[in-house]
Write an enzyme that holds these catalytic residues in place. Structure first.
Site, PDB file in Angstrom:
ATOM      1  N   ASP A   1     -11.245 -29.166  -2.552  1.00 27.54           N
ATOM      2  CA  ASP A   1     -12.060 -27.967  -2.380  1.00 27.54           C
ATOM      3  C   ASP A   1     -13.207 -28.032  -3.378  1.00 27.54           C
ATOM      4  OD1 ASP A   1     -12.895 -25.239  -1.679  1.00 27.54           O
ATOM      5  OD2 ASP A   1     -10.898 -25.080  -0.819  1.00 27.54           O
TER       6      ASP A   1
ATOM      7  N   HIS B   1     -16.998 -26.664   1.620  1.00 31.75           N
ATOM      8  CA  HIS B   1     -16.004 -26.548   0.541  1.00 31.75           C
ATOM      9  C   HIS B   1     -15.825 -27.866  -0.201  1.00 31.75           C
ATOM     10  CE1 HIS B   1     -13.834 -22.583   0.841  1.00 31.75           C
ATOM     11  NE2 HIS B   1     -14.466 -22.555   1.973  1.00 31.75           N
TER      12      HIS B   1
ATOM     13  N   GLU C   1     -15.279 -22.017   6.762  1.00 28.47           N
ATOM     14  CA  GLU C   1     -16.322 -21.351   5.970  1.00 28.47           C
ATOM     15  C   GLU C   1     -17.494 -22.259   5.594  1.00 28.47           C
ATOM     16  OE1 GLU C   1     -13.760 -17.948   3.710  1.00 28.47           O
ATOM     17  OE2 GLU C   1     -13.790 -19.885   2.718  1.00 28.47           O
TER      18      GLU C   1
ATOM     19  N   PHE D   1      -0.055 -15.646   0.982  1.00 33.67           N
ATOM     20  CA  PHE D   1       0.781 -15.266  -0.156  1.00 33.67           C
ATOM     21  C   PHE D   1      -0.027 -15.175  -1.457  1.00 33.67           C
ATOM     22  CE2 PHE D   1       5.147 -16.768   1.715  1.00 33.67           C
ATOM     23  CZ  PHE D   1       5.010 -15.815   2.713  1.00 33.67           C
TER      24      PHE D   1
HETATM   25  C1  TNX Z   1     -10.323 -18.233   2.654  1.00 31.95           C
HETATM   26  S1  TNX Z   1      -8.283 -19.580   4.450  1.00 31.95           S
HETATM   27  C2  TNX Z   1     -10.307 -19.599   2.484  1.00 31.95           C
HETATM   28  C3  TNX Z   1      -9.946 -20.160   1.176  1.00 31.95           C
HETATM   29  C4  TNX Z   1      -9.770 -19.083   0.136  1.00 31.95           C
HETATM   30  C5  TNX Z   1      -8.975 -17.965   0.756  1.00 31.95           C
HETATM   31  C6  TNX Z   1      -8.612 -16.880  -0.191  1.00 31.95           C
HETATM   32  C7  TNX Z   1      -9.423 -20.572   4.443  1.00 31.95           C
HETATM   33  C8  TNX Z   1      -9.385 -21.555   5.483  1.00 31.95           C
HETATM   34  N1  TNX Z   1     -10.412 -20.476   3.533  1.00 31.95           N
HETATM   35  O1  TNX Z   1     -10.882 -21.109   0.780  1.00 31.95           O
HETATM   36  O2  TNX Z   1      -9.115 -19.611  -0.946  1.00 31.95           O
HETATM   37  O3  TNX Z   1      -9.713 -17.398   1.806  1.00 31.95           O
HETATM   38  O4  TNX Z   1      -7.647 -16.011   0.367  1.00 31.95           O
END
Ligand code: TNX
Length: 765
Positions: free
Chosen positions: A190, A265, A331, A423
């Site tokens: 990440d 990310h 994202e 969680f």
């Molecule tokens: C969304 S869930 C994200 C993560 C974050 C998380 C925090 C997902 C695929 N992406 O990068 O850590 O929310 O709850």
């Protein structure tokens, strides 16, 4: 002689009281019989030596027994008291199921595979003492038939936001396996850290695994280094360590799905190899761990990026035998791609109309590579945008919508909706709980989760492989924190994904949980005792506002006050919903065995006005995920806050047009609408709000308008009441129209897209 010994050995079977059996997840069927089998130094593990894979399973059992009793079980020695395992074709229990048959003379575990045997052993371990003891190792006689409901029973761990050692990862896997979870999703990449050694690209771990240590818990991409600061926080796993962890997991029937994020990310990869990003300025040498303001995406127009990812994945696939390889995909901020000539050229050449299609191109190209290696690609539900790759598996996290869509297209799906299986969200409190990202996923919410959505046609339900909980670690910095956030919620999830839906029983689960809590205590594991918070739910029925109180804690009473004092056993005892007909505050707490629960009491303020509990009708309905308390949320007397989202009605892309029937004609002098602004979440105050009244419900007269106040434009967070006051006029109907912001402003991550509009209450005076 033999007879006498036998006689002596049988004694415990009759003398020992019947032990409770508290297996989680609840087996498909379990029948307790009289008597016990006692494990002692003469017990041998018996199995077919010709089957090499059984040796590891036998060792797994032997080391578990040794740990709790000090007894060294022999293997295939003698013929006296056996724990026998057998792989033999058995109907009904599938690949992972097992039969466990305990009689005073033998424990027999039968399965179709080694995995099934391991689960039989885990059930056995759950019945025995949890830590080293000198107690008799007695297993109650019983017959168990058991097999899982779903084949993907997953737990995820983010080791990028915070790094966790090999030992902690093993502990995590051990806990998963103990509760028959079979998939460990290892989030290795990440923005905040690259955690896996890649031989071909050493800088990924030399640079990308480290960042400056500000001991803060929230980062955008990577924390910004101050002058002269070194990147000292981090860590990574060597390939040798990874092989060791993979083996450790396999011995427990756990498959590890590695996640190598792309195309977003990945600030950690870009920090290591800036040439993989879109921007030229990132190609300058970078020092000191200052990677802020960089695009955190790979450039989708650069073929080197694909070569890089393919080479990385080649090393990853050599380490992980998993059929599924996770490529992230979530994202992706497309701004950099919009401004990148290479990306734009790619779009032209490939005839891609939007950046979403460019993302889809990226993912499809990677999928082709993964499929070529005989693996399956899995990604977060954003991979649906711009077109889903041919065989891709979808992990549905933004609710279940993406999962439903993919399953309808006959794609495999893993359900992992933020609500209720993230969680990293609170499980109780939030007062008194360790700081968490937000949300509230209580133990019961997890227990009540059903992975097959009702709206999915039944013929497509087979595509739901199962469910998974995700543990993102922006706010989780320690091993204790990891334990605390998954215990006991993982146990609830284990029952969701393993046990038959028809056998779900919250009471029984709570009973069995007590045994496991004791085990956690004995083992020094950190866990939550669950939410002792009272939930205060406003209800509107037949034009009346009432309040229901509920608690997840079993066997306790609920007490409440209406005078602002803290509730205790002398306050009003709650039996049934009660009416609220004036402005007041409800405070409630549970009282167990005469003691008030340790958390601070739950509190909800109600303000009563002329529209309270009146019916609201909408021109455009609120979004399904922001229904708050249902239709009459805007008249339930409860205001929303920044922290609690459940009292807000959310509208997307369309105006809020709400009409309230006051039930009778009455003088009205003021109307207001409460709205929220939280720009990071795409929620903006409306551009303007218009207020109208009517006597007959046909002819409306405008009584005021308020334009969004200019001084609010810059606020990233605001709660604002749009209002109008006028000389009292007769009205039976009130209509409020709030104009949604049609396009998010320039520079916003959703630039050009419609905003969300959140409202909590229409107050009529
Ligand atoms: C969304 S869930 C994200 C993560 C974050 C998380 C925090 C997902 C695929 N992406 O990068 O850590 O929310 O709850």
């Amino acid at each position: 002689m033999k007879k006498i010994i036998l006689g002596l050995l049988l004694v415990p079977c009759f003398l020992l009281a019947q032990q409770k059996v508290s297996i989680i997840p609840q087996p498909v069927s379990l029948q307790l019989d009289k008597g016990n089998f006692t494990i002692d130094a003469r017990t041998t593990i018996s199995y077919n030596k010709a089957d090499k894979s059984l040796k590891a399973t036998a060792n797994f059992l032997a080391s578990g027994i040794k740990k709790i009793s000090g007894i060294n079980l022999s293997q295939n020695k003698g013929n006296f008291k056996k724990i026998e395992f057998k792989i033999s074709p058995t109907n009904e229990i599938g690949e992972e199921g097992y039969l466990l048959n305990v009689t005073p003379d033998a424990v027999k575990i039968t399965a179709n595979s080694n995995k099934g045997l391991i689960y039989g052993i885990q059930s056995l371990f759950q019945i025995l003492p949890q830590i080293r003891t000198n107690a008799v190792m007695a297993v109650p006689c019983m017959q168990v038939k058991d097999y899982p409901r779903f084949k993907w029973r997953g737990m995820h761990l983010d080791v990028s936001r915070h790094f966790f050692s090999v030992d902690m990862v093993k502990e995590y896997i051990e806990l998963l396996a103990y509760y028959k979870m079979n998939t460990f999703h290892w989030h290795l990449v990440d923005d905040q850290g690259w955690r896996i050694e890649i031989k071909k690209y050493p800088k990924l771990t030399e640079i990308g695994a480290w960042r400056v240590d500000h001991n803060d818990k929230v980062w955008s991409y990577r924390p910004q280094a101050k002058e002269g600061e070194e990147a000292t926080y981090g860590g990574f796993y060597t390939q040798e360590e990874i092989k060791d962890v993979v083996k450790f997991a396999a011995e427990r029937g756990v498959n590890i799905v590695p996640e190598i994020e792309m195309p977003g990310h990945v600030a950690s990869a870009i920090a290591s190899y800036p040439e993989l990003s879109c921007s030229q300025k990132h190609q300058l040498p970078l020092t000191g761990g200052d990677y802020t303001n960089m695009s955190s995406n790979y450039c989708a127009g650069n073929d080197e990026v694909f070569k890089f990812n393919e080479e990385v994945l080649t090393e990853v696939m050599a380490l992980f035998p998993s059929k599924y390889i996770h490529i992230g995909g979530d994202e992706v901020d497309k701004t950099a791609w919009k401004n990148c000539p290479k990306c734009q050229k790619r779009m032209q050449n490939e005839n891609l109309k939007t950046e979403e299609e460019l993302q889809s191109y990226f993912i499809k190209r990677i999928e082709k590579f993964i499929v070529g290696k005989n693996r399956k690609m899995i990604g977060w539900d954003e991979i649906l945008e711009g077109g889903l790759a041919q065989e891709a598996v979808v992990m549905s996290w933004r609710g279940e919508k993406g999962g439903i869509e993919a399953a309808k297209m006959n794609h495999e799906v893993v359900m992992t909706p933020g609500n209720p299986v993230y969680f990293d969200h609170y499980q109780a409190g939030p007062d008194g709980e360790p700081l968490a990202i937000g949300g509230m996923n209580t133990l019961k919410k997890v227990y009540d989760y059903e992975p097959i959505p009702k709206e999915l046609p039944s013929e497509n339900s087979k595509y739901i492989l199962g469910a998974q909980a995700n543990l993102w670690t922006e706010y989780i910095t320690t091993n204790e924190g990891v334990e605390y956030m998954i215990l006991p919620r993982m146990l609830a999830l284990a029952e969701v994904v393993w046990s038959p839906a028809t056998s779900k029983d919250w009471n029984s689960f709570n009973q069995r949980l007590k045994w496991h809590f004791r085990g956690f205590q004995q083992k020094g594991l950190h866990y939550s005792e669950g939410s002792d918070k009272i939930t205060i739910t406003p209800r509107i029925e037949n034009g009346q506002l009432s309040v229901a109180l509920s608690s997840e804690v079993l066997g306790c009473d609920i007490y409440y006050t209406l005078d602002g004092s803290d509730p205790n056993g002398n306050s009003i005892k709650y039996n049934a919903p009660f009416l609220i007909d004036k402005t007041e505050t409800v405070l409630a707490a549970s009282v167990c065995d005469g003691k008030v629960s340790k958390g601070i009491p739950s509190k909800l303020d109600f303000s009563i006005h002329k529209a309270s509990a009146k019916n609201v009708s909408y021109l455009n309905n609120p979004a399904s995920s922001y229904q708050a308390n249902g239709n009459n949320t805007l008249t339930d007397g409860v205001r929303g806050t920044f922290n609690v989202s459940k009292y807000w009605h959310g509208f997307y892309a369309k105006d809020l047009v709400a009409t309230i029937d006051l039930g009778e004609t009455t003088p009205v002098r003021k109307i207001s609408l409460g709205c929220l602004q939280n720009t990071g979440d795409w929620i903006f105050l409306p551009k303007a709000v218009k207020f109208e009244i009517s006597v007959d419900g046909l002819n409306y007269k405008e009584v005021g308008q308020e334009i969004m106040p200019l001084n609010k434009v810059k606020d990233s967070k605001a709660i604002y009441n749009f209002a109008t006051s006028f000389v009292p006029q007769q009205a039976k109907y009130v209509r409020v129209t709030a104009k949604i912001l049609p396009e998010l402003p320039k520079g916003h991550s959703g630039e050009g897209k419609p905003a969300w509009l959140f409202a909590d209450e229409i107050i009529v005076e």
